[in-house]
Design a protein around this motif. Structure first.
Motif, PDB file in Angstrom:
ATOM      1  N   PHE A  42      -4.894   0.647   5.771  1.00 54.64           N
ATOM      2  CA  PHE A  42      -5.981   1.216   4.984  1.00 54.64           C
ATOM      3  C   PHE A  42      -5.611   2.618   4.521  1.00 54.64           C
ATOM      4  O   PHE A  42      -4.955   3.365   5.246  1.00 54.64           O
ATOM      5  N   ALA A  43      -6.073   2.976   3.328  1.00 56.18           N
ATOM      6  CA  ALA A  43      -5.948   4.334   2.819  1.00 56.18           C
ATOM      7  C   ALA A  43      -7.127   4.584   1.885  1.00 56.18           C
ATOM      8  O   ALA A  43      -7.771   3.643   1.421  1.00 56.18           O
ATOM      9  N   TRP A  44      -7.391   5.855   1.613  1.00 62.25           N
ATOM     10  CA  TRP A  44      -8.535   6.232   0.803  1.00 62.25           C
ATOM     11  C   TRP A  44      -8.112   7.224  -0.264  1.00 62.25           C
ATOM     12  O   TRP A  44      -7.291   8.110  -0.029  1.00 62.25           O
ATOM     13  N   ILE A  45      -8.689   7.054  -1.440  1.00 63.37           N
ATOM     14  CA  ILE A  45      -8.435   7.954  -2.557  1.00 63.37           C
ATOM     15  C   ILE A  45      -9.776   8.351  -3.161  1.00 63.37           C
ATOM     16  O   ILE A  45     -10.811   7.759  -2.841  1.00 63.37           O
ATOM     17  N   LEU A  46      -9.739   9.354  -4.048  1.00 65.44           N
ATOM     18  CA  LEU A  46     -10.931   9.753  -4.781  1.00 65.44           C
ATOM     19  C   LEU A  46     -10.721   9.453  -6.259  1.00 65.44           C
ATOM     20  O   LEU A  46      -9.643   9.725  -6.802  1.00 65.44           O
ATOM     21  N   LEU A 106       0.815  -1.217   0.000  1.00 62.68           N
ATOM     22  CA  LEU A 106       0.000   0.000   0.000  1.00 62.68           C
ATOM     23  C   LEU A 106       0.846   1.262   0.000  1.00 62.68           C
ATOM     24  O   LEU A 106       0.542   2.223  -0.710  1.00 62.68           O
ATOM     25  N   GLU A 107       1.922   1.283   0.761  1.00 62.99           N
ATOM     26  CA  GLU A 107       2.758   2.478   0.833  1.00 62.99           C
ATOM     27  C   GLU A 107       3.332   2.838  -0.537  1.00 62.99           C
ATOM     28  O   GLU A 107       3.317   4.009  -0.939  1.00 62.99           O
ATOM     29  N   GLU A 108       3.827   1.859  -1.264  1.00 64.47           N
ATOM     30  CA  GLU A 108       4.383   2.115  -2.593  1.00 64.47           C
ATOM     31  C   GLU A 108       3.282   2.547  -3.562  1.00 64.47           C
ATOM     32  O   GLU A 108       3.480   3.448  -4.381  1.00 64.47           O
ATOM     33  N   LYS A 153       2.959   6.099  -5.845  1.00 60.20           N
ATOM     34  CA  LYS A 153       2.716   6.129  -7.288  1.00 60.20           C
ATOM     35  C   LYS A 153       1.457   6.920  -7.623  1.00 60.20           C
ATOM     36  O   LYS A 153       1.444   7.726  -8.553  1.00 60.20           O
ATOM     37  N   LEU A 154       0.389   6.678  -6.869  1.00 61.51           N
ATOM     38  CA  LEU A 154      -0.863   7.396  -7.110  1.00 61.51           C
ATOM     39  C   LEU A 154      -0.693   8.892  -6.884  1.00 61.51           C
ATOM     40  O   LEU A 154      -1.187   9.709  -7.658  1.00 61.51           O
ATOM     41  N   SER A 155       0.019   9.265  -5.842  1.00 59.13           N
ATOM     42  CA  SER A 155       0.275  10.668  -5.555  1.00 59.13           C
ATOM     43  C   SER A 155       1.051  11.329  -6.689  1.00 59.13           C
ATOM     44  O   SER A 155       0.731  12.440  -7.120  1.00 59.13           O
TER      45      SER A 155
END
Length: 57
Positions: A35-39, A9-11, A15-17
């Motif tokens: 857990f993490a959340w994106i839009l 998840l961290e990697e 990449k998404l950022s």
């Protein structure tokens, strides 16, 4: 909200950022996973989960 199981998840968040994806809040860590959340492009919240498989055995 949709939930997706992911590996590393961290990697993935890095990449998404770098791609300009909106990350909502900070990653949360529990004994059973991270857990993490994106839009998405339409503003829908998506949950990303990196499970700790040993927590479920």
């Amino acid at each position: 909200m949709q939930n997706f199981r992911v590996h590393d998840l961290e990697e993935l968040l890095k990449k998404l950022s770098n791609e300009g994806v909106t990350i909502v809040g900070d990653m949360q860590t529990y004994e059973y996973g991270k857990f993490a959340w994106i839009l998405d492009l339409e503003g829908n919240k998506i949950e990303l989960w990196e499970p700790v498989d040993s927590a479920f055995q």
